[in-house]
Write a protein that holds these residues in place. Structure first.
Motif, PDB file in Angstrom:
ATOM      1  N   LEU A 232       9.750   1.810  -0.703  1.00 13.66           N
ATOM      2  CA  LEU A 232       8.397   2.127  -1.147  1.00 13.66           C
ATOM      3  C   LEU A 232       7.436   2.023   0.032  1.00 13.66           C
ATOM      4  O   LEU A 232       7.677   1.273   0.971  1.00 13.66           O
ATOM      5  CB  LEU A 232       7.956   1.151  -2.241  1.00 13.66           C
ATOM      6  CG  LEU A 232       8.744   1.162  -3.540  1.00 13.66           C
ATOM      7  CD1 LEU A 232       8.183   0.123  -4.506  1.00 13.66           C
ATOM      8  CD2 LEU A 232       8.741   2.538  -4.181  1.00 13.66           C
ATOM      9  N   GLU A 233       6.372   2.762  -0.004  1.00 20.42           N
ATOM     10  CA  GLU A 233       5.357   2.673   1.041  1.00 20.42           C
ATOM     11  C   GLU A 233       4.294   1.639   0.691  1.00 20.42           C
ATOM     12  O   GLU A 233       3.606   1.132   1.567  1.00 20.42           O
ATOM     13  CB  GLU A 233       4.724   4.036   1.283  1.00 20.42           C
ATOM     14  CG  GLU A 233       5.698   5.025   1.899  1.00 20.42           C
ATOM     15  CD  GLU A 233       5.042   6.331   2.268  1.00 20.42           C
ATOM     16  OE1 GLU A 233       3.797   6.414   2.302  1.00 20.42           O
ATOM     17  OE2 GLU A 233       5.786   7.290   2.538  1.00 20.42           O
ATOM     18  N   ILE A 234       4.171   1.329  -0.579  1.00 18.47           N
ATOM     19  CA  ILE A 234       3.200   0.354  -1.068  1.00 18.47           C
ATOM     20  C   ILE A 234       3.966  -0.767  -1.767  1.00 18.47           C
ATOM     21  O   ILE A 234       4.866  -0.508  -2.564  1.00 18.47           O
ATOM     22  CB  ILE A 234       2.210   1.006  -2.061  1.00 18.47           C
ATOM     23  CG1 ILE A 234       1.497   2.199  -1.441  1.00 18.47           C
ATOM     24  CG2 ILE A 234       1.219  -0.008  -2.605  1.00 18.47           C
ATOM     25  CD1 ILE A 234       0.588   1.855  -0.285  1.00 18.47           C
ATOM     26  N   CYS A 235       3.598  -2.011  -1.489  1.00 21.90           N
ATOM     27  CA  CYS A 235       4.255  -3.175  -2.088  1.00 21.90           C
ATOM     28  C   CYS A 235       4.104  -3.153  -3.608  1.00 21.90           C
ATOM     29  O   CYS A 235       3.003  -2.926  -4.123  1.00 21.90           O
ATOM     30  CB  CYS A 235       3.657  -4.461  -1.511  1.00 21.90           C
ATOM     31  SG  CYS A 235       4.336  -5.967  -2.221  1.00 21.90           S
ATOM     32  N   ALA A 236       5.182  -3.386  -4.317  1.00 19.79           N
ATOM     33  CA  ALA A 236       5.160  -3.389  -5.776  1.00 19.79           C
ATOM     34  C   ALA A 236       4.423  -4.600  -6.332  1.00 19.79           C
ATOM     35  O   ALA A 236       4.012  -4.602  -7.490  1.00 19.79           O
ATOM     36  CB  ALA A 236       6.592  -3.362  -6.313  1.00 19.79           C
ATOM     37  N   GLU A 237       4.232  -5.626  -5.524  1.00 20.01           N
ATOM     38  CA  GLU A 237       3.583  -6.862  -5.987  1.00 20.01           C
ATOM     39  C   GLU A 237       2.087  -6.871  -5.683  1.00 20.01           C
ATOM     40  O   GLU A 237       1.274  -7.019  -6.581  1.00 20.01           O
ATOM     41  CB  GLU A 237       4.265  -8.064  -5.335  1.00 20.01           C
ATOM     42  CG  GLU A 237       3.782  -9.404  -5.811  1.00 20.01           C
ATOM     43  CD  GLU A 237       4.228  -9.729  -7.228  1.00 20.01           C
ATOM     44  OE1 GLU A 237       3.535 -10.528  -7.877  1.00 20.01           O
ATOM     45  OE2 GLU A 237       5.233  -9.179  -7.687  1.00 20.01           O
TER      46      GLU A 237
ATOM     47  N   GLN B 265       7.982 -10.583  -0.244  1.00 20.99           N
ATOM     48  CA  GLN B 265       9.428 -10.800  -0.233  1.00 20.99           C
ATOM     49  C   GLN B 265       9.741 -12.257   0.069  1.00 20.99           C
ATOM     50  O   GLN B 265      10.647 -12.838  -0.528  1.00 20.99           O
ATOM     51  CB  GLN B 265      10.109  -9.892   0.790  1.00 20.99           C
ATOM     52  CG  GLN B 265      11.623  -9.997   0.773  1.00 20.99           C
ATOM     53  CD  GLN B 265      12.208  -9.483  -0.521  1.00 20.99           C
ATOM     54  OE1 GLN B 265      11.945  -8.363  -0.909  1.00 20.99           O
ATOM     55  NE2 GLN B 265      13.012 -10.294  -1.179  1.00 20.99           N
ATOM     56  N   SER B 266       8.993 -12.865   0.979  1.00 20.11           N
ATOM     57  CA  SER B 266       9.192 -14.285   1.295  1.00 20.11           C
ATOM     58  C   SER B 266       8.940 -15.156   0.066  1.00 20.11           C
ATOM     59  O   SER B 266       9.718 -16.071  -0.221  1.00 20.11           O
ATOM     60  CB  SER B 266       8.259 -14.721   2.422  1.00 20.11           C
ATOM     61  OG  SER B 266       8.548 -14.024   3.603  1.00 20.11           O
TER      62      SER B 266
ATOM     63  N   PRO C 286      16.261  -0.680   4.261  1.00 20.50           N
ATOM     64  CA  PRO C 286      16.157   0.465   3.350  1.00 20.50           C
ATOM     65  C   PRO C 286      16.160   0.008   1.895  1.00 20.50           C
ATOM     66  O   PRO C 286      16.882  -0.895   1.510  1.00 20.50           O
ATOM     67  CB  PRO C 286      17.405   1.280   3.662  1.00 20.50           C
ATOM     68  CG  PRO C 286      17.829   0.850   5.024  1.00 20.50           C
ATOM     69  CD  PRO C 286      17.404  -0.579   5.154  1.00 20.50           C
ATOM     70  N   GLY C 287      15.313   0.613   1.103  1.00 19.30           N
ATOM     71  CA  GLY C 287      15.238   0.286  -0.308  1.00 19.30           C
ATOM     72  C   GLY C 287      14.308  -0.869  -0.633  1.00 19.30           C
ATOM     73  O   GLY C 287      14.272  -1.331  -1.770  1.00 19.30           O
ATOM     74  N   CYS C 288      13.537  -1.338   0.339  1.00 19.07           N
ATOM     75  CA  CYS C 288      12.659  -2.485   0.065  1.00 19.07           C
ATOM     76  C   CYS C 288      11.512  -2.058  -0.852  1.00 19.07           C
ATOM     77  O   CYS C 288      11.054  -0.925  -0.828  1.00 19.07           O
ATOM     78  CB  CYS C 288      12.132  -3.097   1.357  1.00 19.07           C
ATOM     79  SG  CYS C 288      11.029  -2.049   2.302  1.00 19.07           S
ATOM     80  N   THR C 289      11.069  -2.998  -1.680  1.00 17.42           N
ATOM     81  CA  THR C 289       9.983  -2.739  -2.612  1.00 17.42           C
ATOM     82  C   THR C 289       8.809  -3.691  -2.411  1.00 17.42           C
ATOM     83  O   THR C 289       7.760  -3.489  -3.010  1.00 17.42           O
ATOM     84  CB  THR C 289      10.470  -2.856  -4.067  1.00 17.42           C
ATOM     85  OG1 THR C 289      11.033  -4.144  -4.257  1.00 17.42           O
ATOM     86  CG2 THR C 289      11.508  -1.794  -4.391  1.00 17.42           C
TER      87      THR C 289
END
Length: 75
Positions: free
Chosen positions: A35-40, A63-64, A54-57
């Motif tokens: 994603l280009e924008i954080c889901a949180e 994420q930390s 790859p595949g980070c959201t």
């Protein structure tokens, strides 16, 4: 001259190499685009993170926090 232990080691190594190659192929086939924008927090995810993972959201900070939360409940 190879003995039976060398033959057994080669056989096991060939099996492991085959399994790891299949796993790597499956992993790359099922990764979704990052994603280009954080889901949180809805902040932009840096391009370096998107390329490295790859595949980070989530962005690095979210994420930390998610990793710490998962580690706490994994006990």
């Amino acid at each position: 001259m190879a003995d039976i232990a060398d033959f057994a080691n080669d056989l096991v190594q060939d099996g492991l190499d085959h399994i790891l190659a299949k796993r790597a192929a499956l992993k790359t086939a099922t990764v979704l685009p990052s994603l280009e924008i954080c889901a949180e927090c809805l902040d932009p995810i840096p391009e370096g993170r998107r390329l490295a993972q790859p595949g980070c959201t989530f962005c690095i900070e979210c994420q930390s926090v998610d990793d710490l939360r998962a580690a706490r409940y994994a006990r």
